[in-house]
Motif scaffolding. Structure first.
Motif, PDB file in Angstrom:
ATOM      1  N   GLY A 227      51.705  29.980  66.749  1.00  0.00           N
ATOM      2  CA  GLY A 227      50.402  30.514  67.109  1.00  0.00           C
ATOM      3  C   GLY A 227      49.941  31.730  66.343  1.00  0.00           C
ATOM      4  N   TRP A 228      50.256  31.820  65.073  1.00  0.00           N
ATOM      5  CA  TRP A 228      49.676  32.896  64.277  1.00  0.00           C
ATOM      6  C   TRP A 228      48.553  32.344  63.411  1.00  0.00           C
ATOM      7  N   ASP A 229      47.706  33.247  62.943  1.00  0.00           N
ATOM      8  CA  ASP A 229      46.541  32.843  62.165  1.00  0.00           C
ATOM      9  C   ASP A 229      46.920  32.646  60.695  1.00  0.00           C
ATOM     10  N   ALA A 230      45.915  32.377  59.858  1.00  0.00           N
ATOM     11  CA  ALA A 230      46.139  32.100  58.433  1.00  0.00           C
ATOM     12  C   ALA A 230      46.774  33.270  57.685  1.00  0.00           C
ATOM     13  N   GLU A 231      46.664  34.481  58.239  1.00  0.00           N
ATOM     14  CA  GLU A 231      47.276  35.661  57.617  1.00  0.00           C
ATOM     15  C   GLU A 231      48.674  35.936  58.173  1.00  0.00           C
ATOM     16  N   GLY A 232      49.158  35.071  59.047  1.00  0.00           N
ATOM     17  CA  GLY A 232      50.489  35.262  59.627  1.00  0.00           C
ATOM     18  C   GLY A 232      50.519  36.306  60.721  1.00  0.00           C
TER      19      GLY A 232
ATOM     20  N   GLN B 100      47.316  36.800  67.285  1.00  0.00           N
ATOM     21  CA  GLN B 100      46.156  37.408  67.935  1.00  0.00           C
ATOM     22  C   GLN B 100      46.354  37.519  69.442  1.00  0.00           C
ATOM     23  N   THR B 101      47.389  36.823  69.976  1.00  0.00           N
ATOM     24  CA  THR B 101      47.646  36.830  71.407  1.00  0.00           C
ATOM     25  C   THR B 101      49.106  36.497  71.684  1.00  0.00           C
TER      26      THR B 101
ATOM     27  N   ASP C  51      49.538  35.109  74.736  1.00  0.00           N
ATOM     28  CA  ASP C  51      49.253  34.110  75.756  1.00  0.00           C
ATOM     29  C   ASP C  51      49.714  32.734  75.275  1.00  0.00           C
ATOM     30  N   PHE C  52      50.413  31.990  76.142  1.00  0.00           N
ATOM     31  CA  PHE C  52      50.941  30.682  75.769  1.00  0.00           C
ATOM     32  C   PHE C  52      49.838  29.732  75.308  1.00  0.00           C
ATOM     33  N   VAL C  53      48.786  29.582  76.097  1.00  0.00           N
ATOM     34  CA  VAL C  53      47.704  28.660  75.758  1.00  0.00           C
ATOM     35  C   VAL C  53      47.006  29.104  74.473  1.00  0.00           C
ATOM     36  N   GLY C  54      46.784  30.399  74.317  1.00  0.00           N
ATOM     37  CA  GLY C  54      46.162  30.908  73.095  1.00  0.00           C
ATOM     38  C   GLY C  54      46.995  30.599  71.864  1.00  0.00           C
ATOM     39  N   GLN C  55      48.309  30.764  71.985  1.00  0.00           N
ATOM     40  CA  GLN C  55      49.182  30.448  70.852  1.00  0.00           C
ATOM     41  C   GLN C  55      49.220  28.946  70.587  1.00  0.00           C
ATOM     42  N   ALA C  56      49.232  28.140  71.648  1.00  0.00           N
ATOM     43  CA  ALA C  56      49.228  26.684  71.462  1.00  0.00           C
ATOM     44  C   ALA C  56      47.950  26.247  70.759  1.00  0.00           C
ATOM     45  N   ARG C  57      46.809  26.787  71.182  1.00  0.00           N
ATOM     46  CA  ARG C  57      45.525  26.455  70.545  1.00  0.00           C
ATOM     47  C   ARG C  57      45.575  26.794  69.054  1.00  0.00           C
ATOM     48  N   GLN C  58      46.076  27.975  68.704  1.00  0.00           N
ATOM     49  CA  GLN C  58      46.147  28.374  67.298  1.00  0.00           C
ATOM     50  C   GLN C  58      47.107  27.472  66.536  1.00  0.00           C
ATOM     51  N   ALA C  59      48.242  27.125  67.125  1.00  0.00           N
ATOM     52  CA  ALA C  59      49.186  26.225  66.456  1.00  0.00           C
ATOM     53  C   ALA C  59      48.525  24.876  66.180  1.00  0.00           C
ATOM     54  N   LEU C  60      47.762  24.358  67.143  1.00  0.00           N
ATOM     55  CA  LEU C  60      47.055  23.088  66.948  1.00  0.00           C
ATOM     56  C   LEU C  60      45.998  23.220  65.847  1.00  0.00           C
ATOM     57  N   GLN C  61      45.299  24.346  65.809  1.00  0.00           N
ATOM     58  CA  GLN C  61      44.321  24.573  64.736  1.00  0.00           C
ATOM     59  C   GLN C  61      45.015  24.633  63.376  1.00  0.00           C
ATOM     60  N   ASN C  62      46.195  25.233  63.331  1.00  0.00           N
ATOM     61  CA  ASN C  62      46.955  25.296  62.084  1.00  0.00           C
ATOM     62  C   ASN C  62      47.358  23.894  61.635  1.00  0.00           C
ATOM     63  N   ILE C  63      47.746  23.053  62.584  1.00  0.00           N
ATOM     64  CA  ILE C  63      48.111  21.669  62.277  1.00  0.00           C
ATOM     65  C   ILE C  63      46.915  20.938  61.664  1.00  0.00           C
ATOM     66  N   VAL C  64      45.752  21.079  62.280  1.00  0.00           N
ATOM     67  CA  VAL C  64      44.542  20.419  61.774  1.00  0.00           C
ATOM     68  C   VAL C  64      44.233  20.893  60.352  1.00  0.00           C
ATOM     69  N   ALA C  65      44.418  22.174  60.075  1.00  0.00           N
ATOM     70  CA  ALA C  65      44.160  22.705  58.735  1.00  0.00           C
ATOM     71  C   ALA C  65      45.107  22.077  57.708  1.00  0.00           C
ATOM     72  N   VAL C  66      46.374  21.931  58.058  1.00  0.00           N
ATOM     73  CA  VAL C  66      47.335  21.314  57.137  1.00  0.00           C
ATOM     74  C   VAL C  66      47.008  19.837  56.952  1.00  0.00           C
TER      75      VAL C  66
END
Length: 130
Positions: A33-38, A41-42, A44-59
Motif C-alpha cells: 500500500g505505498w504510492d508510486a514514490e514508495g 499515505q496511510t 489503515d488496512f483498507v486504504g493500503q489495500a486500495r493503494q496495492a490494488l491501484q498499484n497492480i492495475v498500473a503494472v
C-alpha cells in the motif's frame, strides 16, 4: 475466460472457484500500500489495500492488460481479524479499483511482511487473451 463452477456447489462470494483461460500470461509481484514514490499515505488496512490494488492495475497497464484479465490473486495479511472486519469497506475499495471481476483468490495470514508499515501485500496473475 471460463469460470469453473461445479454443479451443485454454492457460488462463492467475492471470488471464483476456478478459471480456465488461454493467452499471454502476466505476473505481478506482491504489491503493498505505498504510492508510486514508495511512501505510505496511510496505516489503515483498507486504504493500503486500495493503494496495492491501484498499484497492480498500473503494472497490468504496462503489459496492455487490465483488471478484467486477472485470473489469480493472493492476499497476504498481517491480521486475519483486521481483514475480516474490513469486509464491506474492503469490498467497496476492491470494486472501485478492480470492478465486479472476481478471479480465483487466496488469503493468507502471515507473521510479517518485508516492509514494516505494510498491512497487506497482494500478488496477481493475469492472462491476456490471444
Amino acid at each position: 475466460m471460463n469460470i469453473l463452477q461445479p454443479p451443485g456447489w454454492p457460488r462463492p462470494k467475492g471470488y471464483s472457484n476456478g478459471i480456465a483461460v488461454s493467452g499471454r500470461q502476466v505476473y505481478v509481484s506482491g504489491m503493498i500500500g505505498w504510492d508510486a514514490e514508495g511512501c505510505f499515505q496511510t496505516d489503515d488496512f483498507v486504504g493500503q489495500a486500495r493503494q496495492a490494488l491501484q498499484n497492480i492495475v498500473a503494472v497490468l497497464r504496462e503489459a496492455g492488460a487490465g483488471p478484467e484479465h486477472i485470473v489469480r490473486m493472493t492476499w497476504y495479511v498481517l491480521d486475519r481479524s483486521e481483514y475480516l472486519e474490513a469486509g464491506a469497506a474492503l469490498g467497496a475499495a476492491y470494486r472501485d479499483v478492480i470492478g465486479r471481476h472476481y478471479p480465483t483468490m487466496s488469503a493468507v495470514q502471515v507473521a510479517g511482511l518485508m516492509e514494516e508499515r505494510a498491512r497487506v501485500e497482494i500478488e496477481v496473475t493475469a492472462v491476456v487473451p490471444d
